[in-house]
Design a protein around this motif. Structure first.
Motif, mmCIF file in Angstrom:
data_model
loop_
_atom_site.group_PDB
_atom_site.id
_atom_site.type_symbol
_atom_site.label_atom_id
_atom_site.label_comp_id
_atom_site.label_asym_id
_atom_site.label_seq_id
_atom_site.Cartn_x
_atom_site.Cartn_y
_atom_site.Cartn_z
ATOM 1 N N UNK A 65 1.138 -3.428 -11.933
ATOM 2 C CA UNK A 65 0.187 -2.345 -12.147
ATOM 3 C C UNK A 65 0.754 -1.071 -11.549
ATOM 4 N N UNK A 66 0.538 0.053 -12.245
ATOM 5 C CA UNK A 66 0.971 1.364 -11.774
ATOM 6 C C UNK A 66 -0.170 2.362 -11.917
ATOM 7 N N UNK A 67 -0.183 3.353 -11.022
ATOM 8 C CA UNK A 67 -1.175 4.426 -11.084
ATOM 9 C C UNK A 67 -0.750 5.391 -12.192
ATOM 10 N N UNK A 68 -1.658 5.659 -13.131
ATOM 11 C CA UNK A 68 -1.387 6.610 -14.214
ATOM 12 C C UNK A 68 -2.142 7.902 -14.021
ATOM 13 N N UNK A 69 -3.200 7.867 -13.231
ATOM 14 C CA UNK A 69 -3.959 9.094 -12.957
ATOM 15 C C UNK A 69 -4.823 8.861 -11.716
ATOM 16 N N UNK A 70 -5.003 9.927 -10.955
ATOM 17 C CA UNK A 70 -5.875 9.903 -9.781
ATOM 18 C C UNK A 70 -6.564 11.254 -9.718
ATOM 19 N N UNK A 71 -7.891 11.230 -9.779
ATOM 20 C CA UNK A 71 -8.646 12.476 -9.727
ATOM 21 C C UNK A 71 -9.751 12.371 -8.687
ATOM 22 N N UNK A 72 -9.994 13.495 -8.040
ATOM 23 C CA UNK A 72 -11.116 13.629 -7.101
ATOM 24 C C UNK A 72 -11.991 14.774 -7.599
ATOM 25 N N UNK A 73 -13.291 14.531 -7.714
ATOM 26 C CA UNK A 73 -14.223 15.583 -8.187
ATOM 27 C C UNK A 73 -15.078 16.060 -7.040
ATOM 28 N N UNK A 81 5.946 8.881 0.181
ATOM 29 C CA UNK A 81 6.929 8.213 -0.689
ATOM 30 C C UNK A 81 6.372 6.892 -1.221
ATOM 31 N N UNK A 82 5.668 6.159 -0.362
ATOM 32 C CA UNK A 82 5.074 4.879 -0.767
ATOM 33 C C UNK A 82 4.004 5.109 -1.828
ATOM 34 N N UNK A 83 3.133 6.098 -1.616
ATOM 35 C CA UNK A 83 2.086 6.411 -2.597
ATOM 36 C C UNK A 83 2.721 6.844 -3.919
ATOM 37 N N UNK A 84 3.735 7.683 -3.828
ATOM 38 C CA UNK A 84 4.431 8.177 -5.016
ATOM 39 C C UNK A 84 5.101 7.028 -5.774
ATOM 40 N N UNK A 109 4.158 14.430 -13.573
ATOM 41 C CA UNK A 109 3.078 15.408 -13.402
ATOM 42 C C UNK A 109 2.984 15.866 -11.957
ATOM 43 N N UNK A 110 3.226 14.931 -11.037
ATOM 44 C CA UNK A 110 3.109 15.266 -9.612
ATOM 45 C C UNK A 110 4.271 16.130 -9.134
ATOM 46 N N UNK A 149 6.053 6.453 -13.956
ATOM 47 C CA UNK A 149 6.968 7.583 -14.144
ATOM 48 C C UNK A 149 6.300 8.806 -14.790
ATOM 49 N N UNK A 150 5.412 8.594 -15.744
ATOM 50 C CA UNK A 150 4.737 9.730 -16.396
ATOM 51 C C UNK A 150 3.872 10.500 -15.399
#
Length: 170
Positions: free
Chosen positions: A162-170, A82-85, A95-96, A90-91
Motif C-alpha cells: 500500500x502507498x499513500x496517493x493523497x493526504x489532505x487536511x481541511x 524521509x520515512x513519511x515521504x 506533487x510534494x 511516486x506520483x
C-alpha cells in the motif's frame, strides 16, 4: 392419566376449573408459537452471522491500508520526513517535491500529534485496490482538522504494498 390421547389429557387438565378453554388455547398457542420463535431466532442469528462476517471481511481488507496510514501519520508526528515521504507513491512524491516540502507543509504547529479514523472503504478500480480513510486529527498547536488519506496498492514481487496517493487536511 393412562394410555389416553393427548387431547384427552389436555381436556383432563381443564376439569375442575370454571374456564378450561384457556388451557386448551394455551397449549395450542404454545405448539404454534414455539416453532415460529425458533424459526425467527434462526433467521435473525443467521443474518447476524452474515453481517458480522461482512464487517470482519471489510476490517481485514482495510487493516493493511490503515497500518500504512498509521505509519505515515506517525512519521509526520515524529518528524521523520524521509520515512513519511518514502510511504508515498511516486506520483504523490512528485506533487510534494521532496521530504523538505512535506516538512514545510506538515511540520511545526501543523504537525499531527493525535488522530482517529471514523470512515474507511476499500474497493477495486481498474484492477487496483484502493482505500480511502477519513477522520480527525489534532495538530501540535492543538487545532483539530478533518483529514483524508487515499491509498493504492502496487505490485511488489509476488505480493502488493500500500502507498499513500493523497493526504489532505481541511
Amino acid at each position: 392419566m393412562g394410555g389416553g390421547s393427548f387431547i384427552e389429557e389436555v381436556r383432563m387438565l381443564g376439569q375442575g376449573s370454571t374456564s378450561s378453554s384457556w388451557k386448551w388455547w394455551a397449549v395450542i398457542g404454545g405448539l404454534v408459537a414455539l416453532p415460529m420463535c425458533l424459526c425467527a431466532f434462526c433467521m435473525v442469528s443467521g443474518l447476524g452471522v452474515a453481517l458480522l462476517g461482512t464487517v470482519g471481511l471489510m476490517a481485514g481488507e482495510v487493516r493493511p491500508a490503515r497500518e500504512v496510514a498509521e505509519q505515515f501519520l506517525s512519521a509526520l508526528r515524529d518528524e521523520r520526513w524521509e520515512d513519511a515521504y518514502a510511504r508515498c507513491a511516486p506520483s504523490f512524491q512528485g506533487q510534494l517535491g521532496g521530504p523538505e516540502e512535506l516538512a514545510r507543509r506538515h511540520g511545526g504547529d501543523r504537525r499531527p500529534v493525535e488522530w482517529s479514523f471514523s470512515r474507511w472503504s476499500v474497493e477495486v478500480k481498474n484492477g487496483v485496490r484502493q482505500a480511502h480513510l477519513e477522520g480527525t486529527l489534532t495538530t501540535a498547536s492543538g487545532e483539530k482538522y478533518a483529514f483524508s488519506i487515499e491509498l493504492r496498492t502496487r505490485a511488489v514481487g509476488s505480493g502488493e504494498a500500500w502507498e499513500i496517493h493523497a493526504f489532505t487536511m481541511d
